[in-house]
Design a protein around this motif. Structure first.
Motif, PDB file in Angstrom:
ATOM      1  N   TYR A 296     -16.735  77.557  68.870  1.00 29.78           N
ATOM      2  CA  TYR A 296     -15.298  77.312  68.831  1.00 29.78           C
ATOM      3  C   TYR A 296     -14.866  76.361  69.937  1.00 29.78           C
TER       4      TYR A 296
ATOM      5  N   LYS B 227     -14.674  76.902  73.003  1.00 25.78           N
ATOM      6  CA  LYS B 227     -13.923  77.503  74.098  1.00 25.78           C
ATOM      7  C   LYS B 227     -14.883  78.195  75.048  1.00 25.78           C
ATOM      8  N   ILE B 228     -14.552  78.140  76.299  1.00 25.31           N
ATOM      9  CA  ILE B 228     -15.359  78.828  77.295  1.00 25.31           C
ATOM     10  C   ILE B 228     -15.030  80.313  77.272  1.00 25.31           C
TER      11      ILE B 228
ATOM     12  N   ASN C 215      -9.193  84.948  77.148  1.00 26.75           N
ATOM     13  CA  ASN C 215      -8.601  85.092  75.826  1.00 26.75           C
ATOM     14  C   ASN C 215      -7.920  86.452  75.759  1.00 26.75           C
TER      15      ASN C 215
END
Lengths: 343, 343
Positions: free
Chosen positions: A4, A6-7, A54
């Motif tokens: 995705y 994202k980290i 997140n």
DNA sequence: ATGAAAGCGCTAACAC
DNA sequence: GTGTTAGCGCTTTCAT
């Protein structure tokens, strides 16, 4: 980095050569013991990677989002804008994030907004309900989400509610006018489709004492162009009606917007406020100071009501309050320049 | 039912004697083939259990929340209230849920709000940025989240932005006044701490042509009591200053709130609007129709700007637009009653 | 002081 | 047409 792009916490832990668990502990600043070097490594890795937690994952896991959903009928209406500002200040001071939804004066949208907030698993909800029935209440109860209602009163004692003594506000307005010698007083209103309006009018009648009351109702219902302007224009229409009959020396308006619209319409027709007709509003929105003449009105402390609703809700969430709280704010007469003594 | 006391898709599937997968398919109304009886059973079970989908789980899995974060400097300011209403209407028409955050005129809170929205993994962000630097922009870019800016212009051509021709607005105001014969025109302003104000003033000077311009700046800075009232009061203060010097026959105010404050202060001191002094505002907030006299002003279409910002963002999210879009809205003069011809 | 692993509720790839 | 299962990012229990 995953597919995705994202980290995640995993990326951080790998780069820092730490476990996910330790990484989580460090990143959340828990007081769990972690070796200083390890802590430093993790923080460094997070920074280098530009790690952004997140909150969806976190909320899903913990069952707490630290978000508070707020539903108001309109953001255009200065009254709600003020309430919302009060809510915003308290929430953010206490570490919660308010999320505002406008139901645009539509009961359907109101219910949809509430549904959305429940599905998003908000920690709590603050709502100024317009829907006449109990659908919203039932839904919220069924979902078991902490809720505080504000503005419109809610009949159920089990529910926390920050409301206002609408009756007393109407009464004060009428009484003030009679105390100034007015014997015939008109009431300018919109349709009695909510409790607050009914109570204001009841209070008004009660405050009249020996004076005569005259009811003027504006029922043109279009909500186009924003209720804001609409109410202002209602004030203008009510004046036409009023001037035809000319029964009273003073008017109480169901809200400030209508009062201001009425004052403008009066001046345009050469009727001087307050010399010819006295006007008192209900609400005390900021704009009441800006009308010409400045409006005498009965204050409904919207900002404070918003703040208190937020306090009550958060106290409940944090276990500092257990029983439902029913708070009824008191009106306050604000004398400005739109009323004079009737001889 | 699990330990959290919430009904999950699993509970529904068990009660309906179906698999989780099938249940999910039915509950999401996909066109995946499912036997009618099974579908009915699942729907029934969901209803009986009072199933409420958990959007956190869904968003975490899919990477889409269908939420749009909106950050404005203030919800109290009618200008933003209108913009927000435009955003709200478009989003909800297109199946997105807007989430409004107020940064309360604080750049720090603005950044905090943006950070929050990124962490919540909003699908996109709409922001009216007040922060002077590029911190917000950098953060948003780094996070790689679709964003459209509105109101204040953003210099970078890579960024989608819905802004307004502030220069032209200032110019139109000045030119309108000169066309009415005014030769000496004052400009009432707040500090030039944002591009929009600078541009308005530049435009004003340009529109002056042979007329003389006089700048009046209010720099008392307290933000207490809401910028709303503050600006209104700034208008009053500027009038005191103006009346001492009495250099001009007309004034252009940097925004409508100040214009209205000024008009009131003028009338209180026996200066008649527009007979003695003409006033033109900038913005055209709803209140501008409600002042007395009604304010002549230059419209900034805030509602439309909000709607367009939302359209641009959602088009981008849905792949209907690819390049950054820079939209500059045009001002429009709205003639009302606060200006008259100067002889 | 650190780590492995279970699981929050959900979707979707894959198997049957 | 239906089901099994991996895994989204995270916290937290339990081992070590």
């Amino acid at each position: 980095m995953n597919k995705y792009g994202k980290i995640t916490i995993r990326d951080v832990s790998e780069r820092a050569n730490a476990s996910i668990a330790t990484t989580s502990r460090v990143l959340n600043n828990t007081d769990y013991p972690v070796k200083p070097e390890m802590r430093k490594r993790i923080l460094k890795a997070a920074k280098e990677l530009g790690y952004t937690p997140n909150l969806l994952g976190k909320a899903l896991k913990t069952g707490k989002s630290h978000e508070i959903g707020v539903v108001v009928p309109s953001l255009l209406n200065p009254y709600y804008a003020e309430a919302v500002t009060g809510i915003e200040r308290i929430c953010s001071a206490r570490g919660y994030n308010p999320v505002f939804c406008s139901s645009d004066n539509s009961p359907d949208k109101e219910l949809a907004n509430v549904e959305f907030l429940i599905r998003m698993r908000m920690d709590g909800i603050i709502i100024s309900k317009i829907e006449y029935g109990d659908e919203v209440i039932d839904r919220v109860n069924q979902a078991g989400i902490s809720t505080v209602y504000f503005d419109q009163p809610v009949s159920n004692e089990k529910l926390s509610c920050v409301t206002y003594d609408f009756f007393e506000a109407g009464r004060m307005a009428a009484e003030y006018l009679t105390s100034k010698g007015h014997k015939k007083i008109a009431f300018f209103s919109l349709p009695f489709d909510r409790q607050s309006r009914i109570s204001r009018y009841e209070g008004f009648k009660h405050g009249l004492k020996e004076a005569e009351g005259y009811l003027y109702l504006d029922s043109s219902s279009s909500y186009e162009g924003g209720e804001f302007l609409r109410e202002f224009e209602a004030g203008e229409r009510l004046v036409s009606d009023f001037l035809e009959k000319s029964e009273a020396s003073a008017v109480v308006a169901i809200n400030d917007l209508i009062a201001i619209g009425a004052m403008n319409a009066f001046s345009k027709r050469g009727v001087s406020i307050p010399n010819d007709i006295s006007v008192v509003g209900l609400d005390d929105i900021s704009f009441a100071t800006m009308s010409n003449p400045a409006l005498t009105t009965v204050k409904q402390p919207s900002y404070e009501m918003g703040s208190i609703a937020a306090e009550v809700l958060i106290d409940g969430l944090e276990g500092k309050r257990h029983k439902p709280e029913i708070i009824k704010m008191l009106p306050k007469l604000v004398e400005r320049d739109s009323v004079c003594i009737h001889v």
